[in-house]
Design an enzyme around this catalytic site. Structure first.
Site, PDB file in Angstrom:
ATOM      1  N   ARG A 269       0.837  -1.193   0.000  1.00 42.09           N
ATOM      2  CA  ARG A 269       0.000   0.000   0.000  1.00 42.09           C
ATOM      3  C   ARG A 269       0.877   1.250   0.000  1.00 42.09           C
ATOM      4  O   ARG A 269       1.772   1.393   0.845  1.00 42.09           O
ATOM      5  CB  ARG A 269      -0.906  -0.021   1.237  1.00 42.09           C
ATOM      6  CG  ARG A 269      -1.708   1.239   1.488  1.00 42.09           C
ATOM      7  CD  ARG A 269      -2.799   1.435   0.472  1.00 42.09           C
ATOM      8  NE  ARG A 269      -3.714   2.491   0.886  1.00 42.09           N
ATOM      9  CZ  ARG A 269      -4.537   3.118   0.071  1.00 42.09           C
ATOM     10  NH1 ARG A 269      -4.556   2.805  -1.217  1.00 42.09           N
ATOM     11  NH2 ARG A 269      -5.346   4.059   0.512  1.00 42.09           N
ATOM     12  N   GLY A 340      -6.691   0.516   7.129  1.00 44.89           N
ATOM     13  CA  GLY A 340      -7.474   1.715   6.851  1.00 44.89           C
ATOM     14  C   GLY A 340      -8.913   1.383   6.498  1.00 44.89           C
ATOM     15  O   GLY A 340      -9.501   0.446   7.039  1.00 44.89           O
ATOM     16  N   GLU A 364     -14.459 -19.287  28.193  1.00 40.69           N
ATOM     17  CA  GLU A 364     -13.474 -19.895  29.093  1.00 40.69           C
ATOM     18  C   GLU A 364     -13.059 -18.917  30.194  1.00 40.69           C
ATOM     19  O   GLU A 364     -11.922 -18.913  30.646  1.00 40.69           O
ATOM     20  CB  GLU A 364     -12.223 -20.384  28.339  1.00 40.69           C
ATOM     21  CG  GLU A 364     -12.467 -21.095  27.037  1.00 40.69           C
ATOM     22  CD  GLU A 364     -13.344 -22.322  27.190  1.00 40.69           C
ATOM     23  OE1 GLU A 364     -13.632 -22.726  28.319  1.00 40.69           O
ATOM     24  OE2 GLU A 364     -13.744 -22.873  26.157  1.00 40.69           O
TER      25      GLU A 364
END
Length: 383
Positions: A269, A340, A364
């Site tokens: 990116r 994003g 749990e």
């Protein structure tokens, strides 16, 4: 404890190959359809995944706590739903039998669970008995040599597909708290036992969770786990002690996967003319996440080794579950931030894992219950 390193490395490599080549490609489809294809479940049976923690004498692999933790870390790097399908049989659903079952009960059920012929579930939680499990309302009334069980369980993993139910019920109406609770083995098909349709959940699609209804279910005395009344809560706690280490390991795997996904996205990116991985605040997300992953993994494996050595790890198991589940949530949140806007869109790996791992902080024992447990034990040890 790793018993035979070469043999275990082979098993781990086999699991890794299965996860990467057969599970990962199906993640989006299963998230969308909310169902694991039966051919994949059959592959799980063929690989022996249902029997990892069941003793070798009953057809399982008999993995140690450390070995099972390492397998769980590997398996959970794919969507958590895959491990949930066979995970009951390698943990919470079989452990009651392993630790407290009679020889006859073990012979009857464990080999079939190891082969994946039976899917087990652990029916403890109720609408008014969650964190306070001793507040359960389900009762088992003695009638001659039998018990008649009536009650309702909720949020039970694999209930809609289970064949064998470990049901916790109060057998002594005068008993208070943990006293007077017994565990029963009930098979699907028993008159009066029914299960709901799977809940529609936020995440972990493909892992069926639902209710168990017991309307006058008659079971013989041989159905009591261990053959002794009043020991059910102790059995549950023994089971959960190990399962909390298992679950902590299952929190590490998704975090490892998300760090890998963050790095991949940060490299590809581009913003302001360069990969976003060049920006120090993105690097901070990655560095903090990777550090926490390593810390959680080290804590889990250390606690697993302690348990294998016979130590009482009740407090350490709580620490594992608390730290690893909270860590995983933080990593998932950072992953969405690194991705994003796309990290908020359905079909994105960060969005899917963000939904899936949210549950880890609830079952749990919630994070808050573990904080209380750890505090009480720490204070008691200092006295």
């Amino acid at each position: 404890m790793i018993r035979e390193k070469q043999k275990f490395d082979t098993l781990l490599a086999e699991v890794r190959a299965f996860v990467r080549s057969e599970c990962l490609p199906l993640e989006e489809e299963i998230d969308r359809t909310d169902e694991i294809p039966e051919p994949l479940v059959q592959r799980m049976r063929q690989l022996g995944l249902f029997g990892h923690s069941i003793p070798e004498a009953f057809g399982g692999a008999g993995l140690t706590t450390e070995e099972l933790a390492l397998v769980n870390i590997e398996v959970s790097q794919a969507a958590t739903t895959f491990r949930a399908r066979f995970g009951g049989n390698t943990g919470i659903a079989s452990e009651s039998l392993v630790v407290d079952g009679t020889p006859e009960q073990k012979d009857r059920y464990l080999p079939r669970m190891a082969r994946g012929e039976l899917t087990g579930c652990f029916a403890l939680t109720e609408p008014e008995a969650g964190s306070d499990a001793t507040a359960l309302k389900t009762v088992a009334v003695r009638d001659g040599g039998d018990h008649v069980i009536t009650g309702r369980k909720c949020f039970i993993t694999n209930a809609p597909v289970a064949n064998l139910f470990t049901v916790f019920a109060r057998t002594d109406p005068q008993g208070k708290g943990a006293n007077g609770i017994s565990a029963f083995l009930v098979e699907r098909g028993a008159p009066g036992l029914s299960t709901s349709q799977p809940y529609r959940k936020m995440g972990q699609h493909g892992s069926p969770v639902g209710e168990v209804v017991l309307d006058g279910v008659r079971v013989p005395a041989s159905a009591i786990v261990g053959g002794v009344e009043g020991q059910g809560f102790r059995t549950a706690m023994k089971t959960l002690n190990k399962q909390r280490i298992n679950l902590a390991a299952l929190c590490v795997g998704p975090a490892i996967r998300l760090v890998d996904e963050m790095v991949r996205h940060a490299r590809s990116r581009r913003q302001f003319g360069q990969p976003i991985g060049e920006f120090q605040l993105v690097q901070q997300f990655i560095a903090e996440s990777n550090t926490e992953v390593h810390a959680a993994r080290a804590l889990v494996l250390e606690t697993a080794r302690m348990r294998d050595e016979g130590a009482d790890v009740t407090m350490e198991a709580s620490m594992c579950k608390l730290f690893a589940s909270e860590m995983c949530g933080r990593v998932a949140d950072r992953a969405v931030q690194v991705f994003g806007g796309s990290g908020y869109i359905a079909g994105n790996v960060a969005e899917r894992f963000f939904r899936d791992v949210r549950l880890f902080r609830l079952y749990e024992g919630t994070s808050q219950i573990h904080l209380i447990n750890i505090a009480k034990r720490t204070i008691a040890l200092a006295a």
